[in-house]
Write a protein that holds these residues in place. Sequence first.
Motif, mmCIF file in Angstrom:
data_model
loop_
_atom_site.group_PDB
_atom_site.id
_atom_site.type_symbol
_atom_site.label_atom_id
_atom_site.label_comp_id
_atom_site.label_asym_id
_atom_site.label_seq_id
_atom_site.Cartn_x
_atom_site.Cartn_y
_atom_site.Cartn_z
ATOM 1 N N MET A 1 0.928 -1.164 0.096
ATOM 2 C CA MET A 1 -0.142 -0.093 -0.083
ATOM 3 C C MET A 1 1.036 1.212 0.023
ATOM 4 O O MET A 1 0.251 2.465 -0.335
ATOM 5 C CB MET A 1 -0.867 -0.085 1.283
ATOM 6 N N ASP B 1 -14.484 7.369 -1.573
ATOM 7 C CA ASP B 1 -14.732 5.950 -1.331
ATOM 8 C C ASP B 1 -13.827 5.584 -0.139
ATOM 9 O O ASP B 1 -12.597 5.352 -0.362
ATOM 10 C CB ASP B 1 -14.940 4.970 -2.288
ATOM 11 N N VAL B 2 -14.173 5.801 1.314
ATOM 12 C CA VAL B 2 -13.296 5.564 2.186
ATOM 13 C C VAL B 2 -13.191 4.133 2.681
ATOM 14 O O VAL B 2 -12.436 3.551 3.591
ATOM 15 C CB VAL B 2 -13.476 6.330 3.346
ATOM 16 N N PHE B 3 -14.291 3.241 2.234
ATOM 17 C CA PHE B 3 -14.116 2.095 2.534
ATOM 18 C C PHE B 3 -13.843 0.818 1.500
ATOM 19 O O PHE B 3 -13.126 -0.061 1.865
ATOM 20 C CB PHE B 3 -15.604 1.482 3.183
ATOM 21 N N GLY B 4 -14.201 1.071 0.380
ATOM 22 C CA GLY B 4 -13.922 -0.096 -0.656
ATOM 23 C C GLY B 4 -12.362 -0.101 -1.111
ATOM 24 O O GLY B 4 -11.660 0.819 -1.024
ATOM 25 N N MET B 5 -12.254 -1.156 -1.584
ATOM 26 C CA MET B 5 -10.596 -1.591 -1.801
ATOM 27 C C MET B 5 -10.390 -1.539 -3.144
ATOM 28 O O MET B 5 -9.525 -1.860 -3.608
ATOM 29 C CB MET B 5 -10.204 -2.859 -1.206
ATOM 30 N N ASP C 1 -7.279 -0.290 -6.379
ATOM 31 C CA ASP C 1 -6.116 0.121 -5.456
ATOM 32 C C ASP C 1 -4.875 -0.554 -6.311
ATOM 33 O O ASP C 1 -4.398 -1.470 -6.224
ATOM 34 C CB ASP C 1 -6.409 -0.454 -4.243
ATOM 35 N N SER D 1 -8.381 6.137 6.639
ATOM 36 C CA SER D 1 -9.708 5.440 6.305
ATOM 37 C C SER D 1 -9.366 4.036 6.424
ATOM 38 O O SER D 1 -8.544 3.347 6.140
ATOM 39 C CB SER D 1 -10.175 6.250 4.884
ATOM 40 N N ASN E 1 -10.014 1.869 4.028
ATOM 41 C CA ASN E 1 -9.461 1.146 2.901
ATOM 42 C C ASN E 1 -7.812 1.905 2.716
ATOM 43 O O ASN E 1 -7.297 1.612 1.815
ATOM 44 C CB ASN E 1 -10.137 1.475 1.732
ATOM 45 N N GLY E 2 -7.567 2.713 3.594
ATOM 46 C CA GLY E 2 -6.159 3.185 3.746
ATOM 47 C C GLY E 2 -5.807 4.157 2.573
ATOM 48 O O GLY E 2 -4.742 4.471 2.539
ATOM 49 N N LYS E 3 -6.671 4.629 1.958
ATOM 50 C CA LYS E 3 -6.638 5.854 0.840
ATOM 51 C C LYS E 3 -6.490 6.922 1.096
ATOM 52 O O LYS E 3 -5.971 8.100 0.363
ATOM 53 C CB LYS E 3 -7.403 5.598 -0.231
#
Lengths: 421, 371
Positions: free
Chosen positions: A1, A406-410, A413, B253, B255-257
């Motif tokens: 990440m 979108d703070v939850f979805g992956m 990425d 967040s 999802n780490g973004k």
Amino acid sequence: MNLSLLDPFALAQEYPESLKYQLKSGHSTCIRFNWKGDLLASGRLDGVVVLFDMETRSLARILRGHVRQIQSLSWSSSGRYLLSASQDWLAVLWDLETGSRLRTVRFNSPVYIAELHPHDHLTFVASLFEDSPSLVSLHHPTKTAKHTLPSAPHRPASDSASEGEIDEKLAAQDSKQLTTATVFTANGAYIIAGTNKGWINIISTSTREVLSSTRLTNGCITYIRLTMSGRDMVVNANDRILRTLHVPPVLCHPHNSTPPTDITVSDLELEVEHKFSDVVNRLLWNHCAFSSTGDHLLASTYKNHDIYIWERSLGTLVKILEGPKEELGVVEWHPTPRPLVAAVGLETGLVFVWAKEADQRWSALAPDFEEVEENVEYIEREDEFDIHPKEEVKRRRMWAEDEPVDVFGMEGDGAHILYMS
Amino acid sequence: MSTTPPRHSSPPFKRPRLSSPSNSHSNRLTSSPLQPPRSSHTTTAGLNYPDRDRSPLRSQRPEYELAYTFKGHKGGVSSVKFSPDGKWIASCSADKTVKIWSAVTFTYEQTIQGHTAGINDVDWAPDSKVLASASDDKTIRLWDLQSGKQILVLTGHHNYVYSISFSPIGNTLASGSYDEALRVWDVRTGSCLRTLPAHSDPISGVHFNPDGTMIVSCSHDGLIRIWDTATGQCLKTLVEQDENAPVTGVRFSPNGKYLLAGTKDSAFRLWDYMRGKCLKTYLGHRNEKFSIFSTFVVGGGWVVGGSEDSDVFLWDVGTKEVVQTLVGHEDVVLGVSAHPKGGIIASCGLDGTMRVWIDKGKMRPRGRVKD
């Protein structure tokens, strides 16, 4: 990440530079990284297996179950199970979630190498000292199913009766063949086995028959290792030559898909891509490993202190890692793009780690700064020094904050996907 | 050294409540001069506000109601955290104790004692069996939840330890302190792995990203910095250009973004740290003095944060709209925590209580959480 924030030049550095630190717990004889690279399993001379946490560089777990030197270690793809094989004739499957011994398998001789099936932690293949290799299934809760695998090379049936004599001779020779190294292909459907007479046998895991055989050398094959993608392999033999080969594409079908049925012998032909040898010193290679991408090959040398790193596709030597003043045994390359190499010292049993630490990018500390190669003439924007009322600026900025987030979805990425692949 | 008081210290005077509980949301919305004017808080407000990402599902508002009030602590409660398995709530206080509450039966479970000064922050290990607490006695202590016994004391900070965060696999712990250093600890041995001279003022918040490769820290010097866990190097620095207000808390967040950070100019901001850009500013609450927590609420797409006007605010992540204010606390709300599965919010504050709010509305899960 974090890949997207890292210095691209630091990532482009593909191999480590210098000896950074060492890990110590008893006298290590064999090491193996898990697939994520956060743990390094180390088998010791006294039969204890320890796990090093690569982040804290401290011991994460101690596994006691063997009484003699550990010969090989193998991780399950999930990272939950670890298979250790030892000179005490045992192979032990550990459940690392509880730290308990899940299964113990006893053989009739010391174990050279035991390797877990890449998709099934209850199946493993073991090559044994002066004995036939064994495919072991632990699916039954208590019983252990051991299947002996053939060592004799597959020879095409001869067409004339007059060659019967030669066949007999060959059969006599074949009976002396002993498998010394075994490894699963990436999908687990086949086993690649090397023998003491320099043959490579490709064995089907389901039928346990030799599908094809190729003679690479006259010497004994000591080790076979696949790249993480499973498309290439390296074979170490005691004729002082490392050979890289392409795994036949028919064997690389994805796991869970049906294997091709009409495999002909010509599909399974192995062709040596490169031979790596030290022409000056005629060094024997102790152990070898691929980098995470498979682009580099590294090997430790017999009675010598150096680790050699080659660029695989070109076959050129790119780096000789110098380090401790002792001979090195098992070498391992970290499974992530991080340039990190670990090797075991034969005398001291320490695990030495070579790495490359990128320098601090100073621009990261100040948000407005940018590092440039040479001086750039600054051209100001038309409105750069216009004065606006503070409230107006604030309001404009608030109105500009209309991006969907979108703070939850992956999903999407990219950096994460890059890391996983 | 900043003159900002530690998170748990009692205020010099009791602040009068700014609004009576009978106030409706719309009142509060229009009271902020920075919010674009709106006729009502329904979705028709989109006429004068370009909110592209609004779907009919989104307009569903949370209906949190005060369910329980826990009055065990004898001082201000500085932080509250749900355990990752959702079974427990830990709260820590200026009275030097950590209290554990069941998040299933909502009853008191136990009190953990050992610190010699007030506690600023608690965090759960990912297995929900170990708890860490950071205190003004300059130590971090690790506790076994089952026995309530102390496992380790991490000593090394030269001043109050203000914020802590466990790594996602639980092998390391990051801490930020008034000594302006960020430390990374080996949880197994208790040794300090790294000391980063991270900021030029007290560090008010630290948090790991979901895969543990980065740590974010924030400080009263107005900066937010992202660190590479493997090398200890700074990867990025974020600063709000005009305000440069002290940052009082930060987190990634789910999802780490993105990053969510609170500043003493009464704002919570959502940052895209890749571009170094502030994407959203959440306004309406008051935050000028204390370090106030904020977090994301799973299952709704809300941001929740405390406020010095003793309410808990919920904003819509995308539209920045205040969707609900939770009224009940009698003093500054310092800590908020959202249940990992959503639907429950815990809050705590200077009134010495920890309160649990439960969403009575129809829960519809929006967005996935990382396991």
